[in-house]
Design a protein around this motif. Structure first.
Motif, mmCIF file in Angstrom:
data_model
loop_
_atom_site.group_PDB
_atom_site.id
_atom_site.type_symbol
_atom_site.label_atom_id
_atom_site.label_comp_id
_atom_site.label_asym_id
_atom_site.label_seq_id
_atom_site.Cartn_x
_atom_site.Cartn_y
_atom_site.Cartn_z
ATOM 1 N N PRO A 231 -83.885 45.375 15.059
ATOM 2 C CA PRO A 231 -83.673 44.064 15.711
ATOM 3 C C PRO A 231 -82.503 43.282 15.116
ATOM 4 O O PRO A 231 -81.658 42.756 15.844
ATOM 5 N N ILE A 232 -82.458 43.218 13.774
ATOM 6 C CA ILE A 232 -81.381 42.477 13.127
ATOM 7 C C ILE A 232 -80.038 43.161 13.367
ATOM 8 O O ILE A 232 -79.014 42.494 13.580
ATOM 9 N N ALA A 233 -80.007 44.484 13.337
ATOM 10 C CA ALA A 233 -78.763 45.206 13.586
ATOM 11 C C ALA A 233 -78.245 44.944 14.992
ATOM 12 O O ALA A 233 -77.029 44.851 15.213
ATOM 13 N N SER A 234 -79.155 44.796 15.968
ATOM 14 C CA SER A 234 -78.735 44.486 17.337
ATOM 15 C C SER A 234 -78.132 43.095 17.413
ATOM 16 O O SER A 234 -77.117 42.876 18.086
ATOM 17 N N TYR A 235 -78.745 42.128 16.721
ATOM 18 C CA TYR A 235 -78.189 40.775 16.687
ATOM 19 C C TYR A 235 -76.844 40.758 15.961
ATOM 20 O O TYR A 235 -75.933 40.006 16.315
ATOM 21 N N TYR A 236 -76.718 41.601 14.961
ATOM 22 C CA TYR A 236 -75.476 41.697 14.204
ATOM 23 C C TYR A 236 -74.316 42.106 15.106
ATOM 24 O O TYR A 236 -73.193 41.613 14.971
ATOM 25 N N LEU A 237 -74.589 43.002 16.050
ATOM 26 C CA LEU A 237 -73.546 43.491 16.943
ATOM 27 C C LEU A 237 -73.187 42.506 18.048
ATOM 28 O O LEU A 237 -72.253 42.749 18.804
ATOM 29 N N VAL A 238 -73.938 41.401 18.147
ATOM 30 C CA VAL A 238 -73.570 40.361 19.106
ATOM 31 C C VAL A 238 -72.256 39.709 18.698
ATOM 32 O O VAL A 238 -71.509 39.185 19.536
ATOM 33 N N ASN A 239 -71.947 39.757 17.426
ATOM 34 C CA ASN A 239 -70.676 39.234 16.921
ATOM 35 C C ASN A 239 -69.529 40.054 17.514
ATOM 36 O O ASN A 239 -69.421 41.260 17.249
ATOM 37 N N PRO A 240 -68.666 39.463 18.306
ATOM 38 C CA PRO A 240 -67.583 40.246 18.936
ATOM 39 C C PRO A 240 -66.631 40.868 17.938
ATOM 40 O O PRO A 240 -66.075 41.934 18.195
ATOM 41 N N MET A 241 -66.439 40.239 16.781
ATOM 42 C CA MET A 241 -65.538 40.814 15.795
ATOM 43 C C MET A 241 -66.144 42.046 15.131
ATOM 44 O O MET A 241 -65.425 42.956 14.743
ATOM 45 N N ALA A 242 -67.466 42.074 14.994
ATOM 46 C CA ALA A 242 -68.108 43.285 14.478
ATOM 47 C C ALA A 242 -67.875 44.448 15.433
ATOM 48 O O ALA A 242 -67.593 45.581 15.014
ATOM 49 N N GLU A 243 -67.987 44.191 16.722
ATOM 50 C CA GLU A 243 -67.729 45.225 17.726
ATOM 51 C C GLU A 243 -66.275 45.671 17.696
ATOM 52 O O GLU A 243 -65.979 46.871 17.787
ATOM 53 N N ALA A 244 -65.340 44.729 17.546
ATOM 54 C CA ALA A 244 -63.918 45.068 17.508
ATOM 55 C C ALA A 244 -63.588 45.923 16.292
ATOM 56 O O ALA A 244 -62.816 46.890 16.384
ATOM 57 N N VAL A 245 -64.180 45.599 15.144
ATOM 58 C CA VAL A 245 -63.935 46.379 13.928
ATOM 59 C C VAL A 245 -64.491 47.792 14.074
ATOM 60 O O VAL A 245 -63.845 48.776 13.691
ATOM 61 N N LEU A 246 -65.668 47.926 14.638
ATOM 62 C CA LEU A 246 -66.255 49.253 14.849
ATOM 63 C C LEU A 246 -65.395 50.083 15.795
ATOM 64 O O LEU A 246 -65.257 51.302 15.623
ATOM 65 N N LEU A 247 -64.818 49.448 16.794
ATOM 66 C CA LEU A 247 -63.979 50.171 17.742
ATOM 67 C C LEU A 247 -62.703 50.696 17.093
ATOM 68 O O LEU A 247 -62.303 51.845 17.328
ATOM 69 N N ILE A 248 -62.058 49.872 16.280
ATOM 70 C CA ILE A 248 -60.821 50.359 15.653
ATOM 71 C C ILE A 248 -61.138 51.406 14.594
ATOM 72 O O ILE A 248 -60.343 52.325 14.356
ATOM 73 N N GLN A 249 -62.314 51.305 13.954
ATOM 74 C CA GLN A 249 -62.715 52.355 13.021
ATOM 75 C C GLN A 249 -62.976 53.664 13.759
ATOM 76 O O GLN A 249 -62.670 54.742 13.238
ATOM 77 N N ARG A 250 -63.520 53.563 14.964
ATOM 78 C CA ARG A 250 -63.694 54.768 15.778
ATOM 79 C C ARG A 250 -62.344 55.372 16.138
ATOM 80 O O ARG A 250 -62.180 56.606 16.178
ATOM 81 N N GLY A 251 -61.361 54.543 16.378
ATOM 82 C CA GLY A 251 -60.060 55.049 16.769
ATOM 83 C C GLY A 251 -59.272 55.676 15.628
ATOM 84 O O GLY A 251 -58.549 56.661 15.839
ATOM 85 N N PHE A 252 -59.404 55.123 14.411
ATOM 86 C CA PHE A 252 -58.600 55.604 13.287
ATOM 87 C C PHE A 252 -59.435 56.321 12.226
ATOM 88 O O PHE A 252 -59.174 57.478 11.906
ATOM 89 N N TRP A 253 -60.434 55.653 11.679
ATOM 90 C CA TRP A 253 -61.140 56.189 10.515
ATOM 91 C C TRP A 253 -61.860 57.502 10.803
ATOM 92 O O TRP A 253 -61.733 58.469 10.037
ATOM 93 N N THR A 254 -62.616 57.562 11.905
ATOM 94 C CA THR A 254 -63.388 58.775 12.176
ATOM 95 C C THR A 254 -62.486 59.993 12.358
ATOM 96 O O THR A 254 -62.878 61.118 12.043
ATOM 97 N N GLY A 255 -61.264 59.774 12.834
ATOM 98 C CA GLY A 255 -60.346 60.890 13.025
ATOM 99 C C GLY A 255 -59.787 61.452 11.735
ATOM 100 O O GLY A 255 -59.195 62.541 11.731
#
Length: 305
Positions: A231-255
């Motif tokens: 539940p708390i993790a879902s609320y945490y992702l409501v933060n748009p900047m948390a989502e933006a950081v995860l997206l750029i990490q998907r684009g660069f870090w995971t690769g």
């Protein structure tokens, strides 16, 4: 006898000093669409802001690369070497720096947009232009100063064996779109609010201090999930900047990791792209609402300034 028509006079662009000397005029048209239509003035504002930042410095544009590189080394030494925050995470430095890119872009856009009207009071009281142009120009300036950080990030990732993939590129675009739109929306609201009450400038600076710790940058997203549950993790992702950081990490870090699919499955939420699209639409709606609020309050901006 045939008369030769006289050549049309060449129009010269006005300098900032000449623009400030113009008589007080209300904006002839407002709205973000009008800002796009007057791109020549927007380019002038962006160019002057960029040039003024490094005016009088010996290194000039080199500071655009030195400052983020030094910041990256400091954060890496503190969190990776000293306290071992990245223990068990492959290429934690890339994970950290990718988040720093997004946080820097957002804070520059938000803080710069908040101060845009106050710092350009002389132009606002003289120019018949849409006043949304000033927060928009600060967002573009922030994007321009984020380019060196992205260049450093790409360079490090390539050294670590990163190759771009279509899904990763989509994630990067979504991350920057969320950051730009959300930062612009807040910049529009806080810029006009700061004219009426200067405390909003301090509020914006205080809020941006929390961004570094409210996104999965210095720690992985899985840490939030493990410590606080779903539940708390879902609320945490409501933060748009948390989502933006995860997206750029998907684009660069995971690769850059040895098993990108495993890394993404462990450290990124399953519905990352769905959340990214929804968050982009929400950020776009926020920009529209912010522009409407801005247009309601901007009539009294010149006298307040």
């Amino acid at each position: 006898m045939t008369t030769i028509p006289s050549p049309a006079p060449i129009r010269r662009r006005s300098t900032p000093e000449e623009l400030e000397a113009l008589p007080l005029l209300p904006p002839s048209a407002t709205g973000l669409a009008e800002v796009v239509r007057r791109r020549y003035l927007l380019k002038m504002l962006v160019r002057n802001a960029i040039q003024s930042r490094y005016q009088g410095t010996a290194l000039g544009w080199m500071w655009s690369y030195l400052q983020p590189a030094i910041r990256f080394c400091l954060f890496y030494f503190l969190f990776q070497v000293m306290i071992g925050r990245g223990a068990g995470m492959e290429n934690f430095a890339v994970h950290l720096f990718a988040g720093m890119v997004m946080v820097h872009f957002f804070t520059e856009t938000f803080n710069g947009g908040t101060m845009a009207l106050v710092q350009n009071r002389s132009l606002i009281t003289k120019l018949a232009v849409p006043r949304e142009m000033f927060p928009v120009s600060r967002m573009l300036v922030a994007a321009w100063h984020t380019v060196p950080m992205v260049a450093i990030l790409v360079f490090v990732c390539v050294l670590l064996g990163w190759t771009p993939d279509p899904a990763g590129l989509v994630a990067i675009v979504l991350g920057f779109a969320i950051t730009a739109l959300f930062g612009l929306a807040l910049g529009l609201v806080f810029s006009v609010a700061n004219v009426y009450m200067r405390d909003f400038g301090k509020v914006a600076q205080t809020l941006t201090q929390f961004v570094n710790f409210s996104v999965p940058m210095m720690y992985p997203y899985t840490l939030v999930h493990e410590r606080f549950g779903e539940p708390i993790a879902s609320y945490y992702l409501v933060n748009p900047m948390a989502e933006a950081v995860l997206l750029i990490q998907r684009g660069f870090w995971t690769g850059t990791t040895s098993d990108p699919a495993y890394t993404a499955g462990i450290h990124l939420p399953e519905d990352l792209y769905t959340r990214g699209l929804v968050m982009t639409l929400i950020a776009l709606v926020c920009v529209v609402l912010a522009q409407r609020l801005f247009s309601r309050l901007e009539a009294r901006v010149p006298e307040r300034l």
